[in-house]
Design a protein around this motif. Structure first.
Motif, PDB file in Angstrom:
ATOM      1  N   VAL A  71     -14.107  -0.402   6.377  1.00 29.99           N
ATOM      2  CA  VAL A  71     -13.638  -1.358   5.374  1.00 29.99           C
ATOM      3  C   VAL A  71     -14.813  -1.979   4.631  1.00 29.99           C
ATOM      4  CG1 VAL A  71     -12.569  -3.625   5.090  1.00 29.99           C
ATOM      5  CG2 VAL A  71     -11.397  -1.867   6.403  1.00 29.99           C
ATOM      6  N   ARG A  72     -15.888  -2.279   5.322  1.00 27.61           N
ATOM      7  CA  ARG A  72     -17.083  -2.826   4.668  1.00 27.61           C
ATOM      8  C   ARG A  72     -17.624  -1.845   3.633  1.00 27.61           C
ATOM      9  NH1 ARG A  72     -19.706  -7.249   6.956  1.00 27.61           N
ATOM     10  NH2 ARG A  72     -18.753  -8.021   8.889  1.00 27.61           N
ATOM     11  N   GLN A  73     -17.654  -0.582   3.984  1.00 25.13           N
ATOM     12  CA  GLN A  73     -18.142   0.435   3.050  1.00 25.13           C
ATOM     13  C   GLN A  73     -17.226   0.546   1.833  1.00 25.13           C
ATOM     14  OE1 GLN A  73     -18.330   3.926   5.536  1.00 25.13           O
ATOM     15  NE2 GLN A  73     -20.371   3.437   6.326  1.00 25.13           N
ATOM     16  N   ILE A  74     -15.916   0.542   2.101  1.00 22.05           N
ATOM     17  CA  ILE A  74     -14.950   0.620   1.002  1.00 22.05           C
ATOM     18  C   ILE A  74     -15.088  -0.598   0.090  1.00 22.05           C
ATOM     19  CG2 ILE A  74     -12.491   0.614   0.411  1.00 22.05           C
ATOM     20  CD1 ILE A  74     -11.989   2.147   3.044  1.00 22.05           C
ATOM     21  N   ALA A  75     -15.232  -1.785   0.692  1.00 24.90           N
ATOM     22  CA  ALA A  75     -15.355  -3.025  -0.085  1.00 24.90           C
ATOM     23  C   ALA A  75     -16.588  -2.979  -0.973  1.00 24.90           C
ATOM     24  CB  ALA A  75     -15.425  -4.222   0.853  1.00 24.90           C
ATOM     25  N   HIS A  76     -17.696  -2.486  -0.423  1.00 23.91           N
ATOM     26  CA  HIS A  76     -18.944  -2.397  -1.206  1.00 23.91           C
ATOM     27  C   HIS A  76     -18.763  -1.432  -2.379  1.00 23.91           C
ATOM     28  CE1 HIS A  76     -23.213  -2.307  -2.118  1.00 23.91           C
ATOM     29  NE2 HIS A  76     -23.177  -0.984  -2.057  1.00 23.91           N
ATOM     30  N   SER A 130      -8.769   3.695  -6.012  1.00 24.68           N
ATOM     31  CA  SER A 130      -7.782   4.367  -5.162  1.00 24.68           C
ATOM     32  C   SER A 130      -6.915   3.293  -4.518  1.00 24.68           C
ATOM     33  CB  SER A 130      -8.478   5.190  -4.082  1.00 24.68           C
ATOM     34  OG  SER A 130      -9.047   4.329  -3.104  1.00 24.68           O
ATOM     35  N   PRO A 131      -5.722   3.645  -4.008  1.00 18.54           N
ATOM     36  CA  PRO A 131      -4.876   2.635  -3.370  1.00 18.54           C
ATOM     37  C   PRO A 131      -5.590   1.840  -2.274  1.00 18.54           C
ATOM     38  CG  PRO A 131      -3.595   4.605  -3.774  1.00 18.54           C
ATOM     39  CD  PRO A 131      -5.017   4.947  -4.124  1.00 18.54           C
ATOM     40  N   THR A 132      -6.310   2.517  -1.394  1.00 19.47           N
ATOM     41  CA  THR A 132      -6.994   1.803  -0.313  1.00 19.47           C
ATOM     42  C   THR A 132      -8.114   0.930  -0.850  1.00 19.47           C
ATOM     43  OG1 THR A 132      -6.485   3.573   1.264  1.00 19.47           O
ATOM     44  CG2 THR A 132      -8.230   2.050   1.872  1.00 19.47           C
ATOM     45  N   GLU A 133      -8.876   1.431  -1.813  1.00 18.94           N
ATOM     46  CA  GLU A 133      -9.939   0.626  -2.426  1.00 18.94           C
ATOM     47  C   GLU A 133      -9.358  -0.631  -3.068  1.00 18.94           C
ATOM     48  OE1 GLU A 133     -13.268   3.981  -3.762  1.00 18.94           O
ATOM     49  OE2 GLU A 133     -11.624   3.453  -5.116  1.00 18.94           O
ATOM     50  N   ARG A 134      -8.230  -0.472  -3.733  1.00 20.36           N
ATOM     51  CA  ARG A 134      -7.612  -1.628  -4.403  1.00 20.36           C
ATOM     52  C   ARG A 134      -7.163  -2.662  -3.382  1.00 20.36           C
ATOM     53  NH1 ARG A 134      -3.480  -1.390  -9.519  1.00 20.36           N
ATOM     54  NH2 ARG A 134      -3.181  -3.644  -9.772  1.00 20.36           N
ATOM     55  N   ALA A 156     -15.923  -0.456  -3.823  1.00 23.60           N
ATOM     56  CA  ALA A 156     -14.941  -0.986  -4.780  1.00 23.60           C
ATOM     57  C   ALA A 156     -15.548  -2.105  -5.618  1.00 23.60           C
ATOM     58  CB  ALA A 156     -13.715  -1.489  -4.042  1.00 23.60           C
ATOM     59  N   ARG A 157     -16.324  -2.985  -4.974  1.00 21.81           N
ATOM     60  CA  ARG A 157     -16.955  -4.099  -5.697  1.00 21.81           C
ATOM     61  C   ARG A 157     -17.914  -3.576  -6.768  1.00 21.81           C
ATOM     62  NH1 ARG A 157     -19.984  -6.037  -1.885  1.00 21.81           N
ATOM     63  NH2 ARG A 157     -18.196  -6.922  -0.793  1.00 21.81           N
ATOM     64  N   LEU A 216       0.830  -1.203   0.000  1.00 23.10           N
ATOM     65  CA  LEU A 216       0.000   0.000   0.000  1.00 23.10           C
ATOM     66  C   LEU A 216       0.866   1.256   0.000  1.00 23.10           C
ATOM     67  CD1 LEU A 216      -2.922   0.879  -0.019  1.00 23.10           C
ATOM     68  CD2 LEU A 216      -2.972   0.681   2.477  1.00 23.10           C
ATOM     69  N   ASP A 217       1.920   1.260   0.812  1.00 21.74           N
ATOM     70  CA  ASP A 217       2.857   2.391   0.805  1.00 21.74           C
ATOM     71  C   ASP A 217       3.475   2.565  -0.577  1.00 21.74           C
ATOM     72  OD1 ASP A 217       2.394   2.866   3.476  1.00 21.74           O
ATOM     73  OD2 ASP A 217       4.191   1.819   4.175  1.00 21.74           O
ATOM     74  N   ARG A 218       3.868   1.430  -1.160  1.00 25.76           N
ATOM     75  CA  ARG A 218       4.511   1.467  -2.479  1.00 25.76           C
ATOM     76  C   ARG A 218       3.515   1.863  -3.563  1.00 25.76           C
ATOM     77  NH1 ARG A 218       9.372  -0.059  -4.316  1.00 25.76           N
ATOM     78  NH2 ARG A 218       9.971  -0.578  -2.175  1.00 25.76           N
ATOM     79  N   LEU A 219       2.253   1.436  -3.411  1.00 27.17           N
ATOM     80  CA  LEU A 219       1.229   1.730  -4.412  1.00 27.17           C
ATOM     81  C   LEU A 219       1.012   3.232  -4.543  1.00 27.17           C
ATOM     82  CD1 LEU A 219      -0.870   0.632  -6.379  1.00 27.17           C
ATOM     83  CD2 LEU A 219      -2.467   0.414  -4.480  1.00 27.17           C
ATOM     84  N   ARG A 220       1.043   3.933  -3.429  1.00 27.59           N
ATOM     85  CA  ARG A 220       0.864   5.389  -3.483  1.00 27.59           C
ATOM     86  C   ARG A 220       2.007   6.047  -4.244  1.00 27.59           C
ATOM     87  NH1 ARG A 220      -0.757   4.337   2.260  1.00 27.59           N
ATOM     88  NH2 ARG A 220      -3.049   4.406   2.276  1.00 27.59           N
ATOM     89  N   ALA A 221       3.237   5.552  -4.042  1.00 26.52           N
ATOM     90  CA  ALA A 221       4.388   6.094  -4.766  1.00 26.52           C
ATOM     91  C   ALA A 221       4.334   5.713  -6.242  1.00 26.52           C
ATOM     92  CB  ALA A 221       5.683   5.588  -4.136  1.00 26.52           C
TER      93      ALA A 221
END
Length: 301
Positions: free
Chosen positions: A153-158, A122-126, A160-161, A72-77
Motif C-alpha cells: 500500500v505504501r508503494q501504491i500510495a507513493h 487504476s481502481p486500487t491506486e484510486r 499514485a501521489r 472498489l468492486d463497483r469501480l471495476r465494473a
C-alpha cells in the motif's frame, strides 16, 4: 433503512447515520457518481446490520473499510461501463453547501479538475490515494480495505501521489479568484462576447463536454482559447437560444448553472490558474444532473 424496535438494529442505524456523510464522500471520490456511491452505501448498510457490533472496536474505521471494498468492486465494473460511454465522461456534479467551499482540502478533493485526474488511476491506486491523501487513513487500515499488505500500500500510495501531483493544478486558488473568473466568463457567455471569452480563457484552456449520447456535446476535448471561444460563440449564434446562467456552488467550487429557454441545460465547472480559466467542464447529460437541485452534504471526518 426502516425503523425497528430491536435495540441492536437501532444502535446499528445510529452508528451508520453518524458516519453516513463521510461514507458517501469516500464512495463518491472513488466513483465520481452519486448514484453509484449511494449503491455502495446501501451495500455497506446491508453488510453492517449483520455485524456483531460487540466485536467492532472502531465503528468509523470498520464502516470506511466496508464502503471502500464495496466502492472498489463497483469501480471495476464502472470502469468497463465508462469505456463504452458516448463521448467524454465527466464526474456527476453535486450542489454543495458553502461550508464545503470553506474547507479548502475538501473542496480541492471533490473539484471536477482533481476528480478527472483520479480517473487516470487504476481502481486500487484510486482507492489508496483517496483514503491516504484525502482522508488520512493509516496504511494498515487501507491495506485491510484493499486486500494488500501495508508495504505494498505504501508503494501504491507513493506511485499514485506522484501521478496525481504531475497532473493536478499547480496551486490552490482562492475561491474569490475563481468566482471572479466565473463571473467574467458568465458575462461574456451571455453577451456572446468573443473578446471577453478570450480575455478570461487561458491560452491552453481545455473544454470537456459530457452529453452521454443524450444531449449534443463535443465528441472530443477542445483545446486552445481561440477554438473554445469560437465554438461557444458560434454554437450560441447558430441556435439562437435564450441562454441564461446563474452562479452556483458545485463540488465545493464556484460554477454556473445554465438554462435554455428556462429549462436546466447543464452545469459548467471550471479550473482556474493564475486568474484565468484553464479547464471548462460542461455536464449536459440529464442523468447526471439529479444532484443540482438540493445540497449534498460532504465531509472528510
Amino acid at each position: 433503512m426502516d425503523e425497528h424496535s430491536d435495540p441492536r438494529t437501532d444502535r446499528a442505524t445510529e452508528a451508520f447515520l453518524a458516519h453516513r456523510n463521510l461514507l458517501f464522500t469516500v464512495a463518491y471520490e472513488m466513483l465520481g457518481s452519486a448514484a453509484d456511491a449511494e449503491d455502495a452505501l446501501q451495500e455497506t448498510w446491508l453488510r453492517w446490520v449483520r455485524v456483531d457490533l460487540a466485536q467492532v472496536r472502531d465503528e468509523r474505521a470498520y464502516l470506511v473499510r466496508v464502503v471502500t471494498r464495496r466502492a472498489l468492486d463497483r469501480l471495476r465494473a464502472v470502469k468497463r461501463r465508462k469505456e463504452a460511454y458516448v463521448g467524454p465522461w465527466l464526474p456527476e456534479p453535486l450542489l454543495t453547501a458553502p461550508d464545503v467551499a470553506e474547507d479548502v482540502e475538501l473542496a480541492e478533493s471533490v473539484s471536477m479538475a482533481l476528480m478527472l485526474v483520479l480517473e487516470t488511476l487504476s481502481p486500487t491506486e484510486r482507492a489508496v490515494f483517496v483514503l491516504r491523501e484525502v482522508f488520512d487513513i493509516g496504511y494498515d487500515e487501507i491495506a485491510a480495505a484493499v486486500g494488500r499488505t501495508p508495504a505494498t500500500v505504501r508503494q501504491i500510495a507513493h506511485r499514485a501521489r506522484r501521478h496525481v501531483d504531475a497532473r493536478r493544478p499547480r496551486e490552490v486558488v482562492h475561491p474569490a479568484q475563481v468566482r471572479a473568473a466565473v463571473e467574467s466568463f458568465r458575462r461574456a457567455l451571455e453577451t456572446r462576447d468573443l473578446q471577453g471569452l478570450l480575455d478570461v480563457l487561458a491560452p491552453e484552456v481545455v473544454l470537456v463536454s459530457d452529453g452521454g449520447g443524450v444531449k449534443q456535446a463535443a465528441p472530443h476535448p477542445v483545446r486552445g482559447a481561440g477554438k473554445v471561444a469560437r465554438l461557444i460563440v458560434e454554437g450560441l449564434g447558430r441556435t439562437g437560444i435564450a441562454l441564461t446562467s446563474e452562479p452556483t456552488e458545485v463540488n465545493g467550487n464556484p460554477a454556473l448553472l445554465l438554462r435554455v429557454d428556462g429549462e436546466v441545460d447543464g452545469v459548467v465547472a471550471v479550473r482556474v490558474e493564475d486568474a484565468r480559466i484553464t479547464g471548462l467542464y460542461y455536464v449536459r447529460n440529464p442523468h447526471k444532473l439529479t444532484r443540482i437541485a438540493s445540497e449534498t452534504p460532504l465531509t472528510l471526518r
